[in-house]
Design an enzyme around this catalytic site. Structure first.
Site, PDB file in Angstrom:
ATOM      1  N   GLU A   1       0.804  -1.230   0.000  1.00  0.00           N
ATOM      2  CA  GLU A   1       0.000   0.000   0.000  1.00  0.00           C
ATOM      3  C   GLU A   1       0.834   1.276   0.000  1.00  0.00           C
ATOM      4  O   GLU A   1       0.651   2.157   0.861  1.00  0.00           O
ATOM      5  CB  GLU A   1      -0.974  -0.011   1.173  1.00  0.00           C
TER       6      GLU A   1
ATOM      7  N   GLU B   1      -5.053  -8.725   0.038  1.00  0.00           N
ATOM      8  CA  GLU B   1      -5.888  -8.431   1.209  1.00  0.00           C
ATOM      9  C   GLU B   1      -7.319  -8.196   0.767  1.00  0.00           C
ATOM     10  O   GLU B   1      -7.559  -7.712  -0.345  1.00  0.00           O
ATOM     11  CB  GLU B   1      -5.422  -7.165   1.962  1.00  0.00           C
TER      12      GLU B   1
HETATM   13  C1  BGP Z   1      -4.625  -2.340   4.918  1.00  0.00           C
HETATM   14  C2  BGP Z   1      -3.265  -2.652   5.489  1.00  0.00           C
HETATM   15  C3  BGP Z   1      -3.250  -3.642   6.593  1.00  0.00           C
HETATM   16  C4  BGP Z   1      -4.486  -3.727   7.407  1.00  0.00           C
HETATM   17  C5  BGP Z   1      -5.772  -3.570   6.638  1.00  0.00           C
HETATM   18  C6  BGP Z   1      -7.001  -3.321   7.465  1.00  0.00           C
HETATM   19  O1  BGP Z   1      -4.697  -0.981   4.603  1.00  0.00           O
HETATM   20  O2  BGP Z   1      -2.397  -3.102   4.486  1.00  0.00           O
HETATM   21  O3  BGP Z   1      -2.062  -3.476   7.299  1.00  0.00           O
HETATM   22  O4  BGP Z   1      -4.406  -3.440   8.687  1.00  0.00           O
HETATM   23  O5  BGP Z   1      -5.726  -2.517   5.725  1.00  0.00           O
HETATM   24  O6  BGP Z   1      -7.022  -1.996   7.894  1.00  0.00           O
HETATM   25  P1  BGP Z   1      -7.215  -1.587   9.398  1.00  0.00           P
HETATM   26  O7  BGP Z   1      -6.154  -2.290  10.144  1.00  0.00           O
HETATM   27  O8  BGP Z   1      -7.037  -0.107   9.419  1.00  0.00           O
HETATM   28  O9  BGP Z   1      -8.571  -2.007   9.755  1.00  0.00           O
END
Ligand code: BGP
Length: 473
Positions: free
Chosen positions: A165, A370
């Site tokens: 990201e 993801e």
């Molecule tokens: C993405 C990231 C992760 C992760 C996920 C969920 O942006 O790559 O590291 O955590 O989102 O987001 P959050 O943790 O803010 O709920």
């Protein structure tokens, strides 16, 4: 397009799930690991610190065994730069090499494919003190780190992801604790896009190095891609959607795949006197690098409308909610979409739309790195977690991958977030994502005992049928 019959998931499809080092490992200053920017950041109020997380560092064998029990074909995890190189550069920490060797061997023992993210939001704190990604030397720092990884793990790791990201680092760095801005900086946009340029360069060089050192390996970027919708069919809203699509999505993939700056973003940067300094040869390097696939994270789409530039700048928002840039695009809610308990819109059809758009622009195979639902889970007295809402979320999204495959898009795998409960970027561990529940809370470290959620048993069934059986348990 309505398909009379959906094409099956390809053989060898990577069913698995993801984590990242700083969110799951814990042991954040143990066995010689140096601090990263995450370890020194000010924690959002009421959220767990990163000392323990899921304590994957000490429980990795048990965790990998549970993943194998689900039938995972792949496990995507990240390597903490500061575990290998505590200061970011200089001496390698043998304990760090040992940990990832053990983890990789454990994954391979069960016939799973390790998919390694080289950088997931965790810049070494020592390098932040030297200017972070704003220092042009960061390109060499990263390349050296890449070389250490390729040398030590390249015999077993065939799938590499460069920077997780990068678009979110650039757009919402302060929210996820990653953005270093030097004191007295006069033009923050320029500083941020200079850092972005160095990351793009570092990524390009790492892709070239990977292909030189590990000819059998595959490497790709891993941005967070969300198709941006116009709030209406007003032509001005379409322009706004094009603007934000460029700034949020295409800037990163245009560079990774074609080695060119997206013209809409470049025009925006010119307007703000914020174009990065590009040195002679930089663009040749960008062009030399060729990803083998596109890794991408998808949570939901985004909707924007025309911005006349007069509105006040909104608070930053997070990965999925930010979208307002006066004079460029203005965020809008999508009335057609439900939301999670943490207020993120849910758009499974947008998943297919996003995949289709990416494939028509870049024509590369795609790996979902993801996707997932952050929710409050409840552990019942008899040790169960009835996360039917998560099963529903996955059913709705997986079917859309199959639709996209049937549309002719090449998909390599699905590695949702997350394999196991871990600490979220800014909303603590109460925002749970895993198939595996970990007994711990934001308030205090618990027993760390692992429990199989209902989604664990459901996903096992999905994998066993190679995606043919998505029915409820
Ligand atoms: C993405 C990231 C992760 C992760 C996920 C969920 O942006 O790559 O590291 O955590 O989102 O987001 P959050 O943790 O803010 O709920």
């Amino acid at each position: 397009m309505i398909h009379k019959k959906l094409k099956p998931f390809p053989e060898g499809f990577f069913w698995g799930a993801s984590t990242s080092a700083y969110q799951v490992e814990g042991a954040n200053l143990e066995d010689g690991k140096g601090p990263s920017c995450q370890d020194v950041k000010e924690l959002p109020a009421g959220t767990a610190d990163l000392k323990t997380c899921a304590d994957h560092y000490h429980h990795y064998k048990e965790d990998v065994a549970l993943m194998a029990e689900m039938g995972f074909k792949s496990y995507r995890f990240s390597i903490a730069w500061t575990r290998l190189l505590p200061e970011g550069t200089g001496k390698v920490n043998p304990k760090g090499i040992e940990f990832y060797n053990n983890l990789i061997n454990e994954i391979k023992k069960y016939g799973m494919e390790p998919i390694v993210t080289m950088f997931h939001f965790d810049m070494p704190a020592a390098l932040d003190q030297r200017g972070s990604w704003g220092n042009r030397d960061s390109v060499d720092w990263f390349l050296n780190f890449a070389k250490v990884m390729f040398e030590n793990f390249g015999d077993r790791v065939k799938y590499w992801l460069t920077i997780n990201e990068q678009n979110m680092l650039t757009l919402v760095g302060p929210v996820i604790g990653t953005l270093y801005i030097p004191e007295g900086c006069k033009n923050v946009i320029k500083e941020v896009y200079q850092q972005n340029h160095h990351m793009l360069l570092a990524q390009a060089k790492a892709m070239v190095l990977c292909h030189e050192m590990l000819p059998d390996a595959k490497i790709g970027p891993a941005p967070n891609i969300s198709l941006v919708y116009p709030a209406s069919c007003k032509p001005e809203d379409i322009t706004a959607a094009q603007n934000f699509n460029a700034m949020r999505n295409w800037l990163y993939l245009d560079m990774a795949v074609y080695g060119v700056y997206n013209n809409l973003v470049w025009a925006y940067l010119e307007e703000h006197d914020a174009c990065p300094d590009i040195q002679e040869g930089d663009m040749d390097i960008m062009k030399q690098a060729h990803p083998d696939f596109i890794g991408f994270n998808y949570y939901n789409t985004k909707t924007v409308q025309y911005s006349d530039g007069t509105e006040a700048k909104e608070a930053l928002g997070d990965q999925q909610s930010m979208s307002s840039f006066p004079g460029f695009s203005k965020g809008a809610a999508n009335p057609n979409l439900p939301r999670t308990e943490f207020n993120w819109e849910i758009d499974p059809v947008g998943f297919r739309n996003t995949i289709r758009e990416m494939y028509s622009r870049y024509r590369l195979p795609m790996l979902v790195t993801e996707n997932g639902l952050g929710a409050y889970d409840t552990l019942t007295e008899d040790g169960k977690i009835h996360d039917t809402y998560r099963i529903k979320y996955y059913q709705d999204h997986i079917i859309q991958i199959q639709e996209a495959i049937s549309d002719g898009c090449e998909m390599l795998g699905y590695n949702p977030w997350s394999a196991i409960d871990l600490v979220s970027t800014h909303e603590g561990i109460r925002k749970r994502y895993g198939f595996i529940y970990v007994d711990t809370t934001d308030e205090k470290v618990g027993s760390l005992k692992r429990y199989r959620k209902d989604s664990f048993f459901w996903y096992k069934k999905v994998i066993a049928s190679n995606g043919a059986d998505l029915s409820n348990l």
